[in-house]
Design an enzyme around this catalytic site. Structure first.
Site, PDB file in Angstrom:
ATOM      1  N   HIS A 129       0.819  -1.213   0.000  1.00 39.49           N
ATOM      2  CA  HIS A 129       0.000   0.000   0.000  1.00 39.49           C
ATOM      3  C   HIS A 129       0.856   1.267   0.000  1.00 39.49           C
ATOM      4  O   HIS A 129       0.366   2.341  -0.332  1.00 39.49           O
ATOM      5  CB  HIS A 129      -0.989   0.000   1.176  1.00 39.49           C
ATOM      6  CG  HIS A 129      -0.387   0.258   2.525  1.00 39.49           C
ATOM      7  ND1 HIS A 129      -0.188  -0.731   3.464  1.00 39.49           N
ATOM      8  CD2 HIS A 129       0.056   1.399   3.104  1.00 39.49           C
ATOM      9  CE1 HIS A 129       0.332  -0.206   4.551  1.00 39.49           C
ATOM     10  NE2 HIS A 129       0.502   1.088   4.366  1.00 39.49           N
ATOM     11  N   ASP A 159      -0.148  -7.566   1.076  1.00 41.42           N
ATOM     12  CA  ASP A 159       0.305  -6.191   1.322  1.00 41.42           C
ATOM     13  C   ASP A 159       1.830  -6.138   1.453  1.00 41.42           C
ATOM     14  O   ASP A 159       2.377  -5.526   2.379  1.00 41.42           O
ATOM     15  CB  ASP A 159      -0.351  -5.605   2.571  1.00 41.42           C
ATOM     16  CG  ASP A 159      -0.235  -4.084   2.627  1.00 41.42           C
ATOM     17  OD1 ASP A 159       0.244  -3.484   1.642  1.00 41.42           O
ATOM     18  OD2 ASP A 159      -0.593  -3.494   3.655  1.00 41.42           O
ATOM     19  N   GLY A 239       3.712   6.814   8.072  1.00 39.07           N
ATOM     20  CA  GLY A 239       5.064   6.820   7.510  1.00 39.07           C
ATOM     21  C   GLY A 239       5.895   5.653   7.973  1.00 39.07           C
ATOM     22  O   GLY A 239       6.915   5.317   7.368  1.00 39.07           O
ATOM     23  N   ASN A 240       5.478   5.001   9.075  1.00 36.64           N
ATOM     24  CA  ASN A 240       6.189   3.805   9.555  1.00 36.64           C
ATOM     25  C   ASN A 240       5.876   2.570   8.711  1.00 36.64           C
ATOM     26  O   ASN A 240       6.596   1.566   8.792  1.00 36.64           O
ATOM     27  CB  ASN A 240       5.827   3.492  11.004  1.00 36.64           C
ATOM     28  CG  ASN A 240       6.741   4.155  12.008  1.00 36.64           C
ATOM     29  OD1 ASN A 240       6.319   4.995  12.785  1.00 36.64           O
ATOM     30  ND2 ASN A 240       8.005   3.770  11.993  1.00 36.64           N
ATOM     31  N   SER A 241       4.795   2.615   7.944  1.00 35.01           N
ATOM     32  CA  SER A 241       4.397   1.442   7.160  1.00 35.01           C
ATOM     33  C   SER A 241       5.543   0.986   6.267  1.00 35.01           C
ATOM     34  O   SER A 241       6.163   1.781   5.563  1.00 35.01           O
ATOM     35  CB  SER A 241       3.189   1.772   6.288  1.00 35.01           C
ATOM     36  OG  SER A 241       2.040   1.958   7.058  1.00 35.01           O
ATOM     37  N   GLY A 301     -13.201 -26.672 -10.156  1.00 38.36           N
ATOM     38  CA  GLY A 301     -13.946 -27.630 -10.964  1.00 38.36           C
ATOM     39  C   GLY A 301     -15.437 -27.601 -10.714  1.00 38.36           C
ATOM     40  O   GLY A 301     -16.142 -28.561 -11.060  1.00 38.36           O
TER      41      GLY A 301
END
Length: 398
Positions: A129, A159, A239-241, A301
């Site tokens: 992200h 992610d 911002g730590n992501s 299937g």
């Protein structure tokens, strides 16, 4: 008595013969009774040793882990393309919509996040992200250098994104194991909260403990699958992501991803942060690096449809009680599982099924890297039965 007074008094004694300057037990010199000279020069080395001891006592597992890993953390600045549709003012009139259709617009927005190098040749892990729909990605390293980055691979479901910058001999963080972490053990979050990495090209350090493990978040999170998440009270902010969550050995055990906040009052950390376990990331790294995506192509299937009112009435159930199987292919996973035409699927992997969209959503979230078997609850002949359906990989035969 002051020193000068003592000296004058002794000189008087010597001059009057009241004290001799020789002989056993006599006064050999003024040094015998004067206070010793300054010992600063004599004790300088012990003081230095003491200061070094204090300095080294400040070093601990956390400071050593930060020191070993900090240089491999990067700040990420992106330019993202956001698309939005402006509805037609005549959306209620199909004829006028032909001449005044809805308009789609694009706008460029700036975003930021964190990442960390995992190899000396410039591969970087971050959240998908952070770089989703990015047209431009700039990575800043701790020496202040900036690099254009490309997306080597990305997976929206997990992610996770793998970036690549050109260069060699980069510092990197070793990947640890998220399977043996201990609730209560110290952890360190490194990253770029609020873009502060840009101030001095250094990651911001926060410390906390492992609060919980195996945290599963059901429901839709923009088509992302957050399972077995690591919870920590180390402060994680915007911002730590994408930044690393380290153990006290300086190994990465997770990727900091999202937080819970008091939405009505604050968007900052309240001690509820969550990280993707690194062992989950390890399972998809080869695909991200080699083909740029995660291969989740499989087949069941079988074909299903929503229950019609007549079908539901004949079965004695509601239209929202499940979906009906309309086709089972020969020699398919569904046929081998014993699924029959006319069966009503009411649940898949404990997720309630009320429509075909429900079953599609569940199947899309199936984690083939974890298990290729789905559990189906089926209504057949007035009874509920449970069957195991083993999914089959779809391979290119070109």
């Amino acid at each position: 008595m002051k020193i000068t007074s003592k000296i004058l008094f002794l000189l008087c004694l010597v001059s009057t013969g009241l004290i001799t300057c020789s002989g056993n037990g006599g006064l050999e010199s003024l040094e015998d009774i004067l206070p010793p000279a300054s010992t600063a020069s004599q004790t300088s080395k012990p003081i230095d040793d003491f200061q070094n001891e204090i300095f080294h006592s400040r070093q601990n597992a956390i400071t050593r882990a930060v020191n070993s890993a900090s240089d491999a953390v990067v700040g990420i600045n992106v330019t993202q393309i956001q698309r939005y549709v402006q509805g037609s003012p005549f959306f209620d009139d199909p004829w006028l919509r032909l001449f005044f259709p809805p308009r789609e617009y694009e706008r460029r927005v700036q975003g930021l996040g964190s990442g960390f190098l995992i190899s000396p040749d410039g591969y970087i892990l971050t959240n998908e992200h952070v770089v989703h729909n990015a047209s431009d990605i700039v990575v800043t390293t701790t020496d202040g250098k900036q690099y254009k980055a490309r997306i080597a691979g990305q997976d929206m479901t997990y992610d996770v994104a793998l970036l690549k910058i050109e260069g060699e001999q980069f510092p990197f963080i070793p990947l640890g194991s998220s399977d043996d972490i201990i609730i209560g053990e110290w952890v360190i979050a490194l990253g770029n909260p609020f873009g502060l990495f840009n101030v001095n090209s250094k990651p911001i350090v926060t410390v906390g403990v492992i609060s919980a493990v195996n945290m599963d978040f059901s429901g839709s999170y923009q088509d992302r699958l957050y399972k077995d998440m690591i919870q920590t009270d180390a402060a994680i902010n915007g911002g730590n992501s994408g930044g690393p969550l380290l153990n006290s050995l300086g190994q990465c055990i997770g990727i900091n991803t999202f937080i819970f906040t008091e939405r009505n009052y604050s968007k900052g950390s309240i001690g509820l942060g969550f990280a993707i376990p690194i062992n989950r990331v390890k399972t998809i790294l080869p695909d991200l690096k080699n083909i740029g995506r995660v291969d989740r192509a499989f087949r069941t299937g079988l074909e299903v449809e929503n229950l019609g009112p007549l079908e539901a009435r004949s079965l004695g159930i509601s239209r929202n009680d499940g979906v009906i199987v309309t086709l089972v292919n020969k020699d398919s996973p569904a046929s081998r599982a014993g699924i029959r035409r006319g069966d009503v699927i009411v649940a898949v992997n404990s997720h309630r099924i009320r429509s075909t969209s429900d079953i599609q959503n569940v199947i899309q979230r199936v984690d083939l890297n974890e298990s290729s078997i789905m559990t189906l609850d089926i209504f057949r002949d007035g009874k509920l039965i449970q069957v195991k359906l083993e999914l089959e990989w779809v391979t290119d035969e070109k």
